[in-house]
Scaffold this motif. Structure first.
Motif, mmCIF file in Angstrom:
data_model
loop_
_atom_site.group_PDB
_atom_site.id
_atom_site.type_symbol
_atom_site.label_atom_id
_atom_site.label_comp_id
_atom_site.label_asym_id
_atom_site.label_seq_id
_atom_site.Cartn_x
_atom_site.Cartn_y
_atom_site.Cartn_z
ATOM 1 N N GLU A 70 58.148 -25.914 104.287
ATOM 2 C CA GLU A 70 58.345 -26.872 105.379
ATOM 3 C C GLU A 70 59.757 -27.447 105.350
ATOM 4 O O GLU A 70 60.416 -27.567 106.388
ATOM 5 N N ALA A 71 60.238 -27.803 104.173
ATOM 6 C CA ALA A 71 61.595 -28.352 104.051
ATOM 7 C C ALA A 71 62.641 -27.309 104.432
ATOM 8 O O ALA A 71 63.607 -27.616 105.144
ATOM 9 N N PHE A 72 62.451 -26.085 103.979
ATOM 10 C CA PHE A 72 63.387 -25.005 104.298
ATOM 11 C C PHE A 72 63.386 -24.728 105.801
ATOM 12 O O PHE A 72 64.443 -24.575 106.418
ATOM 13 N N ASN A 73 62.211 -24.689 106.408
ATOM 14 C CA ASN A 73 62.090 -24.463 107.842
ATOM 15 C C ASN A 73 62.787 -25.577 108.622
ATOM 16 O O ASN A 73 63.507 -25.313 109.588
ATOM 17 N N THR A 74 62.591 -26.812 108.208
ATOM 18 C CA THR A 74 63.231 -27.944 108.875
ATOM 19 C C THR A 74 64.743 -27.858 108.752
ATOM 20 O O THR A 74 65.466 -28.117 109.722
ATOM 21 N N ALA A 75 65.221 -27.486 107.582
ATOM 22 C CA ALA A 75 66.664 -27.357 107.376
ATOM 23 C C ALA A 75 67.252 -26.287 108.296
ATOM 24 O O ALA A 75 68.312 -26.491 108.903
ATOM 25 N N ILE A 76 66.569 -25.164 108.429
ATOM 26 C CA ILE A 76 67.047 -24.098 109.309
ATOM 27 C C ILE A 76 67.030 -24.568 110.765
ATOM 28 O O ILE A 76 67.970 -24.312 111.526
ATOM 29 N N GLU A 77 65.964 -25.255 111.178
ATOM 30 C CA GLU A 77 65.888 -25.777 112.544
ATOM 31 C C GLU A 77 67.035 -26.748 112.830
ATOM 32 O O GLU A 77 67.668 -26.669 113.884
ATOM 33 N N LYS A 78 67.289 -27.673 111.897
ATOM 34 C CA LYS A 78 68.370 -28.651 112.087
ATOM 35 C C LYS A 78 69.728 -27.955 112.160
ATOM 36 O O LYS A 78 70.574 -28.314 112.976
ATOM 37 N N LEU A 79 69.931 -26.957 111.322
ATOM 38 C CA LEU A 79 71.193 -26.232 111.317
ATOM 39 C C LEU A 79 71.399 -25.482 112.627
ATOM 40 O O LEU A 79 72.473 -25.560 113.230
ATOM 41 N N THR A 80 70.379 -24.786 113.092
ATOM 42 C CA THR A 80 70.528 -24.040 114.349
ATOM 43 C C THR A 80 70.667 -24.985 115.545
ATOM 44 O O THR A 80 71.412 -24.677 116.477
ATOM 45 N N ASP A 81 69.972 -26.127 115.517
ATOM 46 C CA ASP A 81 70.154 -27.113 116.587
ATOM 47 C C ASP A 81 71.588 -27.636 116.615
ATOM 48 O O ASP A 81 72.153 -27.875 117.680
ATOM 49 N N HIS A 82 72.169 -27.795 115.445
ATOM 50 C CA HIS A 82 73.547 -28.276 115.354
ATOM 51 C C HIS A 82 74.543 -27.206 115.808
ATOM 52 O O HIS A 82 75.499 -27.502 116.526
ATOM 53 N N LEU A 83 74.322 -25.979 115.394
ATOM 54 C CA LEU A 83 75.250 -24.896 115.717
ATOM 55 C C LEU A 83 75.135 -24.441 117.168
ATOM 56 O O LEU A 83 76.129 -24.032 117.773
ATOM 57 N N PHE A 84 73.916 -24.482 117.709
ATOM 58 C CA PHE A 84 73.684 -23.999 119.068
ATOM 59 C C PHE A 84 72.920 -25.051 119.872
ATOM 60 O O PHE A 84 71.742 -24.883 120.173
ATOM 61 N N PRO A 85 73.579 -26.145 120.236
ATOM 62 C CA PRO A 85 72.863 -27.233 120.921
ATOM 63 C C PRO A 85 72.357 -26.853 122.311
ATOM 64 O O PRO A 85 71.447 -27.479 122.832
ATOM 65 N N GLU A 86 72.933 -25.807 122.893
ATOM 66 C CA GLU A 86 72.507 -25.413 124.242
ATOM 67 C C GLU A 86 71.138 -24.717 124.246
ATOM 68 O O GLU A 86 70.495 -24.619 125.276
ATOM 69 N N TYR A 87 70.685 -24.230 123.073
ATOM 70 C CA TYR A 87 69.379 -23.589 122.957
ATOM 71 C C TYR A 87 68.382 -24.553 122.334
ATOM 72 O O TYR A 87 68.724 -25.328 121.461
ATOM 73 N N ASN A 88 67.152 -24.474 122.800
ATOM 74 C CA ASN A 88 66.135 -25.344 122.229
ATOM 75 C C ASN A 88 64.997 -24.476 121.723
ATOM 76 O O ASN A 88 64.422 -23.726 122.435
#
Length: 88
Positions: A70-88
């Motif tokens: 769960e922590a790893f998944n959340t970290a990946i989600e936060k990173l991708t949200d930061h890198l690609f804010p135009e995608y949800n």
């Protein structure tokens, strides 16, 4: 390897960061609250059913794997949200 007071202070600080991360995970992710409830239920069931030491080891390993995933998944989600804010 760090020895002495300096190494101990760094170790304590690293645990502080880890606990802050766990606190943030619990506050920001609704699914972690479900995992917390499931963890409590599993531990209570283990106590009530008087499971063996080997069964406790397996249960604790599985609980740790779920939390780490769960922590790893959340970290990946936060990173991708930061890198690609135009995608949800």
């Amino acid at each position: 390897m760090n020895t002495g007071k300096n190494g101990f202070v760094r170790l304590i600080k690293s645990f502080g960061y880890a606990f802050k991360g766990i606190y943030h995970l619990l506050r920001s992710e609704p699914n972690t609250r479900i995992h917390l409830l499931a963890t409590a239920c599993a531990l209570i069931a283990g106590i009530l059913l008087r499971i063996s030491k080997s069964e406790w080891c397996i249960i604790l390993i599985v609980i740790a794997l779920v939390w780490a995933s769960e922590a790893f998944n959340t970290a990946i989600e936060k990173l991708t949200d930061h890198l690609f804010p135009e995608y949800n």
